[in-house]
Design an enzyme around this catalytic site. Structure first.
Site, PDB file in Angstrom:
ATOM      1  N   SER A 134      26.361  69.205  -9.029  1.00  0.00           N
ATOM      2  CA  SER A 134      27.316  69.040 -10.401  1.00  0.00           C
ATOM      3  C   SER A 134      26.894  70.032 -11.548  1.00  0.00           C
ATOM      4  O   SER A 134      27.801  70.318 -12.462  1.00  0.00           O
ATOM      5  CB  SER A 134      27.318  67.663 -10.762  1.00  0.00           C
ATOM      6  OG  SER A 134      28.137  66.924  -9.607  1.00  0.00           O
ATOM      7  N   ILE A 159      27.313  74.068   2.871  1.00  0.00           N
ATOM      8  CA  ILE A 159      28.010  75.230   2.880  1.00  0.00           C
ATOM      9  C   ILE A 159      28.896  75.263   3.904  1.00  0.00           C
ATOM     10  O   ILE A 159      28.883  75.230   5.198  1.00  0.00           O
ATOM     11  CB  ILE A 159      27.281  76.861   2.925  1.00  0.00           C
ATOM     12  CG1 ILE A 159      26.102  76.857   1.848  1.00  0.00           C
ATOM     13  CG2 ILE A 159      28.284  77.868   2.990  1.00  0.00           C
ATOM     14  CD1 ILE A 159      26.705  76.603   0.357  1.00  0.00           C
ATOM     15  N   GLY A 342      45.641  46.646  10.400  1.00  0.00           N
ATOM     16  CA  GLY A 342      44.754  45.300  10.921  1.00  0.00           C
ATOM     17  C   GLY A 342      43.391  45.964  11.516  1.00  0.00           C
ATOM     18  O   GLY A 342      42.882  46.956  11.456  1.00  0.00           O
ATOM     19  N   GLU A 366      33.863  70.532  -4.201  1.00  0.00           N
ATOM     20  CA  GLU A 366      34.641  71.108  -5.475  1.00  0.00           C
ATOM     21  C   GLU A 366      34.429  70.446  -6.638  1.00  0.00           C
ATOM     22  O   GLU A 366      35.364  70.692  -7.472  1.00  0.00           O
ATOM     23  CB  GLU A 366      36.043  71.428  -4.998  1.00  0.00           C
ATOM     24  CG  GLU A 366      36.149  72.166  -3.568  1.00  0.00           C
ATOM     25  CD  GLU A 366      35.621  73.663  -3.864  1.00  0.00           C
ATOM     26  OE1 GLU A 366      35.204  73.991  -4.797  1.00  0.00           O
ATOM     27  OE2 GLU A 366      35.461  74.524  -2.568  1.00  0.00           O
TER      28      GLU A 366
END
Length: 383
Positions: A134, A159, A342, A366
């Site tokens: 991040s 990757i 179910g 992403e």
């Protein structure tokens, strides 16, 4: 504002839908079992030859030149049929677009046609590291100048398509003394370059047909001509291209969610309890209505972001909104679809179980949902 699709966009959508139904959908459960790689690569070649690996790339480089909305529509249809095919096409398109955006004329002509026509089965986007997911500005991979070359050392993780990618766009630190994020550059590295090696495939929850690997760089030497864009300006490139990639992930999320809900709607119309189809129960109808409403909202967010990109306007905020909403809506839709099946939904005999697993990663790659919220909030406070 009306989002009326052009004849070309409709043609691309319908062609993608037809091809995906014919060749991708039958292979999806096979790929999920860890089989069918040879056929998968053949399918990727077929999609490339049909123009789906460089949708928003100029015709002079072999692209379809159809725009971002067409790209989103195509990825949605591929994702509907096979999430592994959809994500491979999405990332490959992203690599083609980044080369078109910042590459030299020689780089564009050397590499984009090979992506567009399937000479390269796929292309890889090498940004994430173990300590820089991040926070990509915190990457540790280095590229040092050595005469007329650069030498890359480090590794990238998670990757997409690394095992069969013919080309990688790689980010590395070229000026360790620069402020964080300011000394990063971008390079093009062909598969087979000495010093580049691919680690074993990750064992994943879903999207089994899409290979995900660590890529190692150990004294990987590339010529100075492999530098893409300006030296030490690579982080800006990465941020810009991630925004475009988020439109692809949003579209992929929508495709997976649609597939799950279509399967569920078919099931509840056929499944009978208490003397009637369970689709006739109001509670079931409300579940379907809520999910269908969310998916339509996701589609409009995707098209809005795509339209802004095609007009050359800032679109990062809208791309993050589309990716956040579509991926989380896909999570709710696939979960609802399983619930509507179910006990059958928990069994691998029905495709909805695969859709649940395939959709989960869309809230992570992403840029996680949490990162998207940060982007949206920060942009909102700047207004």
């Amino acid at each position: 504002m009306l989002f009326e699709l052009t004849e070309e966009e409709l043609l691309i959508r319908d062609t993608a839908r037809k091809m995906a139904a014919e060749i991708a959908a039958p292979l999806a459960p096979v790929l999920d079992r860890g089989e069918g790689r040879a056929q998968f690569l053949e399918n990727l070649k077929a999609f490339a030859e049909a123009g789906f690996m460089a949708v928003n790339v100029k015709g002079e480089f072999g692209g379809t030149e159809a725009g971002t909305a067409a790209f989103a529509l195509a990825i949605e249809e591929l994702g509907y049929a096979c999430a592994a095919t959809g994500v491979t096409a999405s990332v490959t398109n992203m690599v083609a677009e980044v080369i078109q955006a910042v590459g030299t004329e020689a780089q564009k002509r050397a590499y984009i046609p090979n992506i567009a026509d399937g000479t390269y089965p796929a292309a890889g986007f090498c940004l994430t590291e173990s300590g820089a997911g991040s926070d990509p500005a915190g990457m540790k991979t280095r590229a040092r100048r050595d005469g007329a070359d650069f030498v890359l050392d480090g590794e990238k993780i998670y990757i997409t398509s690394a095992e069969y990618a013919g080309l990688f766009v790689v980010w590395a630190v070229t000026n360790p003394e620069a402020p964080k994020g300011k000394g990063i550059s971008c390079f093009l590295v062909e598969a087979g370059t000495p010093g580049l090696s691919i680690g074993k495939a990750e064992r994943k929850l879903g999207q089994h047909g899409s290979a995900t690997n660590t890529v190692h760089f150990d004294g990987c030497r590339v010529p100075a001509s492999a530098l893409m864009g300006r030296l030490d300006d690579g982080f800006r490139i990465a941020v810009g291209e991630l925004a475009g990639g988020r439109i692809g992930v949003a579209a992929l999320s929508l495709g997976i969610a649609r597939a799950a809900m279509d399967a569920a709607k078919t099931y509840v119309k056929e499944r009978r309890q208490f003397g009637q189809a369970i689709a006739d129960f109001q509670g079931i109808q409300w579940m379907v209505a809520d999910r269908e409403t969310e998916l339509e909202a996701a589609r409009l967010l995707i098209l809005s972001a795509a339209a802004k990109k095609d007009r050359g306007e800032p679109f990062g905020r809208e791309a993050s909104m589309a990716k956040l909403f579509a991926s989380e809506a896909a999570g709710r839709a696939t979960d609802t679809a399983l619930q509507l099946h179910g006990g059958a939904g928990y069994c691998a005999d029905y495709p909805v179980e695969r859709h649940v697993r395939d959709a989960r990663i869309t809230r992570i790659y992403e840029g996680t949902s949490e990162v998207q919220r940060l982007i949206i909030a920060r942009d909102s406070f700047r207004q």
